[in-house]
Design a protein around this motif. Sequence first.
Motif, mmCIF file in Angstrom:
data_model
loop_
_atom_site.group_PDB
_atom_site.id
_atom_site.type_symbol
_atom_site.label_atom_id
_atom_site.label_comp_id
_atom_site.label_asym_id
_atom_site.label_seq_id
_atom_site.Cartn_x
_atom_site.Cartn_y
_atom_site.Cartn_z
ATOM 1 N N ARG A 153 0.833 -1.223 0.000
ATOM 2 C CA ARG A 153 0.000 0.000 0.000
ATOM 3 C C ARG A 153 0.863 1.268 0.000
ATOM 4 N NH1 ARG A 153 -5.010 -1.724 0.093
ATOM 5 N NH2 ARG A 153 -5.555 -3.623 1.202
ATOM 6 N N ALA A 154 2.015 1.221 0.666
ATOM 7 C CA ALA A 154 2.917 2.387 0.654
ATOM 8 C C ALA A 154 3.456 2.626 -0.751
ATOM 9 C CB ALA A 154 4.068 2.182 1.642
ATOM 10 N N ARG A 155 3.815 1.568 -1.459
ATOM 11 C CA ARG A 155 4.296 1.722 -2.833
ATOM 12 C C ARG A 155 3.191 2.268 -3.727
ATOM 13 N NH1 ARG A 155 9.303 -1.109 -3.894
ATOM 14 N NH2 ARG A 155 10.291 -1.064 -1.851
ATOM 15 N N MET A 156 1.999 1.752 -3.555
ATOM 16 C CA MET A 156 0.871 2.234 -4.350
ATOM 17 C C MET A 156 0.578 3.704 -4.051
ATOM 18 S SD MET A 156 -1.473 -1.200 -4.029
ATOM 19 C CE MET A 156 -2.987 -0.379 -4.516
ATOM 20 N N ALA A 157 0.661 4.074 -2.786
ATOM 21 C CA ALA A 157 0.381 5.459 -2.394
ATOM 22 C C ALA A 157 1.419 6.430 -2.941
ATOM 23 C CB ALA A 157 0.308 5.568 -0.873
ATOM 24 N N ALA A 158 2.623 5.925 -3.220
ATOM 25 C CA ALA A 158 3.689 6.782 -3.739
ATOM 26 C C ALA A 158 3.525 7.042 -5.238
ATOM 27 C CB ALA A 158 5.053 6.143 -3.470
ATOM 28 N N GLN A 159 2.618 6.326 -5.870
ATOM 29 C CA GLN A 159 2.398 6.493 -7.305
ATOM 30 C C GLN A 159 1.198 7.403 -7.552
ATOM 31 O OE1 GLN A 159 2.040 2.450 -8.801
ATOM 32 N NE2 GLN A 159 4.224 2.414 -9.233
ATOM 33 N N ALA A 160 0.996 7.726 -8.822
ATOM 34 C CA ALA A 160 -0.153 8.545 -9.211
ATOM 35 C C ALA A 160 -1.447 7.860 -8.789
ATOM 36 C CB ALA A 160 -0.158 8.759 -10.723
ATOM 37 N N ARG A 161 -2.450 8.669 -8.543
ATOM 38 C CA ARG A 161 -3.762 8.110 -8.241
ATOM 39 C C ARG A 161 -4.298 7.400 -9.486
ATOM 40 N NH1 ARG A 161 -8.056 11.298 -7.033
ATOM 41 N NH2 ARG A 161 -7.389 12.650 -8.711
ATOM 42 N N ARG A 162 -5.049 6.360 -9.257
ATOM 43 C CA ARG A 162 -5.626 5.581 -10.344
ATOM 44 C C ARG A 162 -6.396 6.476 -11.308
ATOM 45 N NH1 ARG A 162 -10.166 0.881 -9.427
ATOM 46 N NH2 ARG A 162 -9.905 -0.175 -11.426
ATOM 47 N N ALA A 163 -7.213 7.370 -10.789
ATOM 48 C CA ALA A 163 -8.009 8.271 -11.638
ATOM 49 C C ALA A 163 -7.118 9.141 -12.511
ATOM 50 C CB ALA A 163 -8.925 9.142 -10.769
ATOM 51 N N ASP A 164 -5.974 9.556 -11.995
ATOM 52 C CA ASP A 164 -5.050 10.386 -12.777
ATOM 53 C C ASP A 164 -4.430 9.589 -13.922
ATOM 54 O OD1 ASP A 164 -5.590 12.550 -11.115
ATOM 55 O OD2 ASP A 164 -3.845 12.177 -9.842
ATOM 56 N N ARG A 165 -4.088 8.319 -13.659
ATOM 57 C CA ARG A 165 -3.556 7.473 -14.742
ATOM 58 C C ARG A 165 -4.609 7.284 -15.818
ATOM 59 N NH1 ARG A 165 -1.182 4.597 -10.578
ATOM 60 N NH2 ARG A 165 -2.907 3.139 -10.506
ATOM 61 N N LEU A 166 -5.835 6.961 -15.399
ATOM 62 C CA LEU A 166 -6.899 6.726 -16.370
ATOM 63 C C LEU A 166 -7.202 7.975 -17.184
ATOM 64 C CD1 LEU A 166 -9.254 4.492 -14.189
ATOM 65 C CD2 LEU A 166 -7.727 3.761 -16.042
ATOM 66 N N ALA A 167 -7.012 9.140 -16.597
ATOM 67 C CA ALA A 167 -7.299 10.404 -17.295
ATOM 68 C C ALA A 167 -6.351 10.657 -18.465
ATOM 69 C CB ALA A 167 -7.245 11.573 -16.308
ATOM 70 N N VAL A 168 -5.139 10.100 -18.434
ATOM 71 C CA VAL A 168 -4.191 10.327 -19.532
ATOM 72 C C VAL A 168 -4.225 9.207 -20.562
ATOM 73 C CG1 VAL A 168 -2.650 11.704 -18.064
ATOM 74 C CG2 VAL A 168 -2.174 9.256 -18.416
ATOM 75 N N ALA A 169 -5.055 8.192 -20.328
ATOM 76 C CA ALA A 169 -5.075 7.015 -21.189
ATOM 77 C C ALA A 169 -5.804 7.264 -22.508
ATOM 78 C CB ALA A 169 -5.752 5.855 -20.463
ATOM 79 N N ASP A 170 -5.174 6.791 -23.582
ATOM 80 C CA ASP A 170 -5.877 6.675 -24.856
ATOM 81 C C ASP A 170 -6.543 5.305 -24.932
ATOM 82 O OD1 ASP A 170 -5.037 9.201 -26.131
ATOM 83 O OD2 ASP A 170 -3.031 8.295 -26.043
ATOM 84 N N LEU A 171 -5.955 4.346 -24.244
ATOM 85 C CA LEU A 171 -6.446 2.972 -24.229
ATOM 86 C C LEU A 171 -6.215 2.405 -22.826
ATOM 87 C CD1 LEU A 171 -7.403 0.395 -25.785
ATOM 88 C CD2 LEU A 171 -4.983 -0.036 -26.266
ATOM 89 N N VAL A 172 -7.211 1.724 -22.276
ATOM 90 C CA VAL A 172 -7.092 1.094 -20.965
ATOM 91 C C VAL A 172 -7.225 -0.408 -21.133
ATOM 92 C CG1 VAL A 172 -8.090 0.865 -18.649
ATOM 93 C CG2 VAL A 172 -8.068 3.103 -19.780
ATOM 94 N N ILE A 173 -6.275 -1.138 -20.554
ATOM 95 C CA ILE A 173 -6.302 -2.594 -20.539
ATOM 96 C C ILE A 173 -6.492 -3.006 -19.087
ATOM 97 C CG2 ILE A 173 -4.999 -4.722 -20.938
ATOM 98 C CD1 ILE A 173 -3.484 -3.201 -23.150
ATOM 99 N N GLY A 174 -7.521 -3.776 -18.815
ATOM 100 C CA GLY A 174 -7.749 -4.227 -17.448
ATOM 101 C C GLY A 174 -9.112 -3.827 -16.952
ATOM 102 N N SER A 175 -9.221 -3.677 -15.637
ATOM 103 C CA SER A 175 -10.535 -3.518 -15.012
ATOM 104 C C SER A 175 -11.178 -2.156 -15.213
ATOM 105 C CB SER A 175 -10.448 -3.868 -13.532
ATOM 106 O OG SER A 175 -9.527 -3.042 -12.879
#
Length: 177
Positions: A153-175
């Motif tokens: 969870r600490a590693r995940m918290a150190a990364q971009a928020r999921r919503a922020d990653r999805l906002a820059v996506a042209d294509l999403v693979i996964g859930s």
Amino acid sequence: MLTVGLTGGIGAGKSEVARLLVSYGAILVDADRIAREAVEPGTEGLAAVVAEFGPGVLAPDGSLDRPRLGAIVFADEERRQALNAIVHPLVGARSAELQRAAGPGDIVVHDVPLLTENGLAPRYDLVVVVDADPDTQVERLVRLRGMTQDEARARMAAQARRADRLAVADLVIGSAS
């Protein structure tokens, strides 16, 4: 040449997607691999890391003690930024060199875990985000990388928020649910 920025949260499955793309003929530029090479024994990158963090981040054989350094930088944002200031320019220079070596008809996939955090999406013709729900990420990190749930969870918290990653996506693979 088509440039693809591939990203996703830790434990989302990005490495598997990268392997599949390579199996179809894409050229992979793996930022994590380049970052590891940048701090191998004898490199200026490792010397800079030791100068910044001290000799305590070295393993007995003179290589970087990644778990020890990780414990420092994932517990302190300022220390993580200091590490990034050393490693990111080295990774960027090597990535550009590898891309220049590709041919005009090639597909070059840049596997960049921190694509969103570093505002790199505009550098690519296409941004692919590999997505997984956070519980799946934690389970994978515990099972496959031997992390505790708190470490995951600490590693995940150190990364971009999921919503922020999805906002820059042209294509999403996964859930992406």
